[in-house]
Design a protein around this motif. Structure first.
Motif, PDB file in Angstrom:
ATOM      1  N   GLN A   1      15.186  19.683  -2.764  1.00  0.00           N
ATOM      2  CA  GLN A   1      14.234  18.929  -1.972  1.00  0.00           C
ATOM      3  C   GLN A   1      14.483  17.453  -2.213  1.00  0.00           C
ATOM      4  O   GLN A   1      15.067  17.066  -3.215  1.00  0.00           O
ATOM      5  CB  GLN A   1      12.798  19.296  -2.349  1.00  0.00           C
ATOM      6  CG  GLN A   1      12.462  20.719  -2.003  1.00  0.00           C
ATOM      7  CD  GLN A   1      11.019  21.035  -2.313  1.00  0.00           C
ATOM      8  OE1 GLN A   1      10.189  20.153  -2.400  1.00  0.00           O
ATOM      9  NE2 GLN A   1      10.732  22.296  -2.484  1.00  0.00           N
ATOM     10  N   GLU A   2      14.032  16.652  -1.283  1.00  0.00           N
ATOM     11  CA  GLU A   2      14.198  15.215  -1.407  1.00  0.00           C
ATOM     12  C   GLU A   2      12.864  14.593  -1.759  1.00  0.00           C
ATOM     13  O   GLU A   2      11.852  14.882  -1.129  1.00  0.00           O
ATOM     14  CB  GLU A   2      14.732  14.642  -0.102  1.00  0.00           C
ATOM     15  CG  GLU A   2      16.108  15.191   0.221  1.00  0.00           C
ATOM     16  CD  GLU A   2      16.590  14.866   1.606  1.00  0.00           C
ATOM     17  OE1 GLU A   2      17.788  14.587   1.739  1.00  0.00           O
ATOM     18  OE2 GLU A   2      15.783  14.889   2.545  1.00  0.00           O
ATOM     19  N   ALA A   3      12.854  13.735  -2.781  1.00  0.00           N
ATOM     20  CA  ALA A   3      11.651  13.028  -3.206  1.00  0.00           C
ATOM     21  C   ALA A   3      11.781  11.571  -2.780  1.00  0.00           C
ATOM     22  O   ALA A   3      12.790  10.921  -3.045  1.00  0.00           O
ATOM     23  CB  ALA A   3      11.473  13.132  -4.713  1.00  0.00           C
TER      24      ALA A   3
ATOM     25  N   ARG B   1      16.198  16.464  -5.584  1.00  0.00           N
ATOM     26  CA  ARG B   1      15.674  17.089  -6.794  1.00  0.00           C
ATOM     27  C   ARG B   1      15.747  18.605  -6.650  1.00  0.00           C
ATOM     28  O   ARG B   1      15.591  19.140  -5.565  1.00  0.00           O
ATOM     29  CB  ARG B   1      14.211  16.689  -7.026  1.00  0.00           C
ATOM     30  CG  ARG B   1      13.914  15.210  -7.057  1.00  0.00           C
ATOM     31  CD  ARG B   1      14.400  14.563  -8.305  1.00  0.00           C
ATOM     32  NE  ARG B   1      13.760  15.134  -9.461  1.00  0.00           N
ATOM     33  CZ  ARG B   1      13.110  14.459 -10.393  1.00  0.00           C
ATOM     34  NH1 ARG B   1      13.008  13.158 -10.282  1.00  0.00           N
ATOM     35  NH2 ARG B   1      12.600  15.061 -11.437  1.00  0.00           N
TER      36      ARG B   1
ATOM     37  N   LEU C   1      11.528  20.675  -8.240  1.00  0.00           N
ATOM     38  CA  LEU C   1      10.236  20.601  -7.572  1.00  0.00           C
ATOM     39  C   LEU C   1       9.839  21.966  -7.034  1.00  0.00           C
ATOM     40  O   LEU C   1      10.691  22.780  -6.686  1.00  0.00           O
ATOM     41  CB  LEU C   1      10.295  19.597  -6.417  1.00  0.00           C
ATOM     42  CG  LEU C   1      10.705  18.173  -6.787  1.00  0.00           C
ATOM     43  CD1 LEU C   1      10.823  17.327  -5.536  1.00  0.00           C
ATOM     44  CD2 LEU C   1       9.713  17.574  -7.754  1.00  0.00           C
TER      45      LEU C   1
ATOM     46  N   ILE D   1       7.481  23.529  -1.007  1.00  0.00           N
ATOM     47  CA  ILE D   1       6.412  22.856  -0.278  1.00  0.00           C
ATOM     48  C   ILE D   1       5.892  23.659   0.906  1.00  0.00           C
ATOM     49  O   ILE D   1       4.943  23.245   1.548  1.00  0.00           O
ATOM     50  CB  ILE D   1       6.845  21.452   0.178  1.00  0.00           C
ATOM     51  CG1 ILE D   1       7.969  21.501   1.194  1.00  0.00           C
ATOM     52  CG2 ILE D   1       7.199  20.585  -0.974  1.00  0.00           C
ATOM     53  CD1 ILE D   1       8.227  20.175   1.854  1.00  0.00           C
TER      54      ILE D   1
ATOM     55  N   TYR E   1       5.749  17.260   4.567  1.00  0.00           N
ATOM     56  CA  TYR E   1       5.928  16.663   3.251  1.00  0.00           C
ATOM     57  C   TYR E   1       4.741  17.015   2.373  1.00  0.00           C
ATOM     58  O   TYR E   1       3.701  17.456   2.869  1.00  0.00           O
ATOM     59  CB  TYR E   1       6.108  15.139   3.332  1.00  0.00           C
ATOM     60  CG  TYR E   1       4.904  14.376   3.839  1.00  0.00           C
ATOM     61  CD1 TYR E   1       3.895  13.976   2.967  1.00  0.00           C
ATOM     62  CD2 TYR E   1       4.780  14.044   5.180  1.00  0.00           C
ATOM     63  CE1 TYR E   1       2.786  13.271   3.421  1.00  0.00           C
ATOM     64  CE2 TYR E   1       3.697  13.343   5.641  1.00  0.00           C
ATOM     65  CZ  TYR E   1       2.701  12.955   4.758  1.00  0.00           C
ATOM     66  OH  TYR E   1       1.616  12.259   5.215  1.00  0.00           O
TER      67      TYR E   1
ATOM     68  N   LEU F   1       3.437  14.593  -4.407  1.00  0.00           N
ATOM     69  CA  LEU F   1       3.618  15.184  -5.726  1.00  0.00           C
ATOM     70  C   LEU F   1       2.504  14.725  -6.658  1.00  0.00           C
ATOM     71  O   LEU F   1       2.106  13.561  -6.651  1.00  0.00           O
ATOM     72  CB  LEU F   1       4.977  14.799  -6.302  1.00  0.00           C
ATOM     73  CG  LEU F   1       6.178  15.256  -5.467  1.00  0.00           C
ATOM     74  CD1 LEU F   1       7.457  14.750  -6.094  1.00  0.00           C
ATOM     75  CD2 LEU F   1       6.206  16.761  -5.350  1.00  0.00           C
TER      76      LEU F   1
ATOM     77  N   HIS G   1       5.464   9.947  -5.583  1.00  0.00           N
ATOM     78  CA  HIS G   1       6.513  10.373  -4.651  1.00  0.00           C
ATOM     79  C   HIS G   1       5.953  11.421  -3.699  1.00  0.00           C
ATOM     80  O   HIS G   1       4.956  12.074  -3.995  1.00  0.00           O
ATOM     81  CB  HIS G   1       7.686  11.000  -5.407  1.00  0.00           C
ATOM     82  CG  HIS G   1       8.580  10.021  -6.073  1.00  0.00           C
ATOM     83  ND1 HIS G   1       8.211   9.282  -7.164  1.00  0.00           N
ATOM     84  CD2 HIS G   1       9.865   9.660  -5.801  1.00  0.00           C
ATOM     85  CE1 HIS G   1       9.207   8.519  -7.550  1.00  0.00           C
ATOM     86  NE2 HIS G   1      10.230   8.722  -6.733  1.00  0.00           N
TER      87      HIS G   1
ATOM     88  N   ALA H   1       7.528  14.802  -1.427  1.00  0.00           N
ATOM     89  CA  ALA H   1       8.693  15.681  -1.344  1.00  0.00           C
ATOM     90  C   ALA H   1       8.800  16.254   0.062  1.00  0.00           C
ATOM     91  O   ALA H   1       7.789  16.528   0.711  1.00  0.00           O
ATOM     92  CB  ALA H   1       8.567  16.814  -2.357  1.00  0.00           C
ATOM     93  N   THR H   2      10.029  16.425   0.524  1.00  0.00           N
ATOM     94  CA  THR H   2      10.292  17.025   1.819  1.00  0.00           C
ATOM     95  C   THR H   2      11.557  17.876   1.715  1.00  0.00           C
ATOM     96  O   THR H   2      12.397  17.649   0.850  1.00  0.00           O
ATOM     97  CB  THR H   2      10.436  15.953   2.917  1.00  0.00           C
ATOM     98  OG1 THR H   2      10.601  16.596   4.181  1.00  0.00           O
ATOM     99  CG2 THR H   2      11.601  15.032   2.652  1.00  0.00           C
ATOM    100  N   LYS H   3      11.672  18.847   2.605  1.00  0.00           N
ATOM    101  CA  LYS H   3      12.870  19.693   2.613  1.00  0.00           C
ATOM    102  C   LYS H   3      14.054  18.966   3.228  1.00  0.00           C
ATOM    103  O   LYS H   3      15.174  19.096   2.782  1.00  0.00           O
ATOM    104  CB  LYS H   3      12.600  20.976   3.399  1.00  0.00           C
ATOM    105  CG  LYS H   3      11.646  21.916   2.730  1.00  0.00           C
ATOM    106  CD  LYS H   3      11.452  23.136   3.594  1.00  0.00           C
ATOM    107  CE  LYS H   3      10.411  24.056   2.985  1.00  0.00           C
ATOM    108  NZ  LYS H   3      10.164  25.205   3.841  1.00  0.00           N
TER     109      LYS H   3
END
Length: 77
Positions: free
Chosen positions: A4-6, A17, A20, A23, A28, A31, A46, A48-50
């Motif tokens: 996932q991207e933070a 990352r 995590l 989600i 999004y 966190l 932060h 998080a998103t896929k």
């Protein structure tokens, strides 16, 4: 592993990352615990998103909350 991207809510730095939690089907997720941002060099909040490209497209189509506007401005560059 689940990648996932933070996105740092302070400077917009994106980190990939694997530590995590999932989600789900949300665009999004905010966190709960701050993460160390390599650019700010402090622990910051932060989201998080896929997939950041999908998130950018979804936010461009429909922005509902002030946080959506803030995230969109951070990732549009």
């Amino acid at each position: 592993m689940n990648k996932q991207e933070a996105i740092c809510l302070r400077c917009g730095t994106v980190q990939v990352r694997t530590d995590l939690e999932e989600i789900g089907n949300f665009p999004y997720m905010i966190l709960e615990t701050p993460i160390l941002c390599p650019k700010c060099r402090i622990q910051t909040r932060h989201v998080a998103t896929k997939d950041i490209k999908v998130l950018k497209k979804q936010l461009a189509d429909s922005i509902y909350r002030p946080l959506d506007i803030h995230i969109f401005h951070l990732i549009k560059e």
